[in-house]
Design an enzyme around this catalytic site. Structure first.
Site, short mmCIF file in Angstrom:
data_model
loop_
_atom_site.label_atom_id
_atom_site.label_comp_id
_atom_site.label_asym_id
_atom_site.label_seq_id
_atom_site.Cartn_x
_atom_site.Cartn_y
_atom_site.Cartn_z
N ASN A 69 0.56 -0.86 -0.08
CA ASN A 69 0.14 0.17 -0.03
C ASN A 69 0.53 1.58 0.44
O ASN A 69 2.64 0.94 0.52
CB ASN A 69 -0.43 0.26 1.55
CG ASN A 69 -1.71 1.02 1.23
OD1 ASN A 69 -2.58 1.84 0.21
ND2 ASN A 69 -1.92 1.89 2.57
N HIS A 104 0.54 5.12 1.42
CA HIS A 104 0.29 5.84 2.30
C HIS A 104 0.51 7.82 2.27
O HIS A 104 2.00 7.65 2.67
CB HIS A 104 -0.04 5.74 3.96
CG HIS A 104 -0.87 6.18 4.52
ND1 HIS A 104 -1.79 6.41 5.44
CD2 HIS A 104 -0.19 7.42 5.37
CE1 HIS A 104 -2.73 6.84 5.65
NE2 HIS A 104 -2.19 7.77 5.88
#
Ligand code: GAR
Length: 189
Positions: free
Chosen positions: A102, A104
């Site tokens: 991911n 962020h």
């Protein structure tokens, strides 16, 4: 050939940037774009890039395995989250152990966790008078933004910067670094 699935819930500028980065790469293919939102702009971008898409409901995702079966049927090796806002269920973490990452839009562990996404992160950074922020690329586990960190890059937050200005700087870092980090991760598979 390594196949990537991108999960995104919103605008999809990172998804597009990643797809363009790998467009002429013979060893990497963006196999599909998946979204929990049927009206997410990322689906439009995927269509323009001629990438197949799948949308799914909360029930599909958490109480069934159709999404996983779709990925397995398409031979997906690696999952990239790019503005995807739901937790990844345990069965998928098990199936893609170490192969889900991911991005962020802040320097984790600061400004992470449930409800911290997109502009909310940049608003919090400005409100706290931070002098720098940045991006974190990390492994995905069962909690929001808590997986092992793979890469971080920083940018300054100047006096008078608005959350929108910070968002722009952070997006620039995302476009610059996310595709290359993905490429390196794929080399290790
Ligand atoms: C990106 O800035 C990404 O870091 C962030 O959402 C934005 C999506 O933009 N992700 C999170 O906040 C996850 N907690 P995009 O749809 O234009 O790529």
């Amino acid at each position: 050939m390594k196949k990537i699935a991108i999960f995104a819930s919103g605008a999809g500028s990172n998804a597009q940037n990643i797809a363009e980065y790998f467009r002429n790469n013979e060893r990497v293919k963006i196999e599909c774009v998946l979204s929990n939102k049927t009206d997410a702009y990322v689906l439009e971008r995927a269509k323009n890039l001629e990438i197949d898409t799948l949308t799914f409901s909360r029930d599909d995702f958490y109480n069934g395995k159709n999404v996983l079966h779709f990925l397995q049927l398409r031979g997906v090796d690696f999952i990239v989250l790019a503005g995807f806002l739901w937790l990844i269920p345990g069965y998928m973490l098990d199936a893609y152990n170490g192969r889900i990452i991911n991005i962020h839009p802040a320097l984790l562990p600061k400004y992470g966790g449930k409800g911290m996404y997109g502009m909310k992160v940049h608003q919090a950074v400005v409100a706290a008078h931070e002098i720098e922020t940045g991006i974190t690329i990390h492994h995905v586990n069962a909690k929001y933004d808590e997986g092992d960190i793979i890469f971080q890059a920083k940018c300054p937050v100047l006096d008078g910067d608005t959350p929108e200005m910070v968002a722009q700087k952070v997006h620039r870092l995302e476009y610059e670094y996310y595709p290359g980090v993905i490429e390196k991760m794929l080399e290790k598979l």
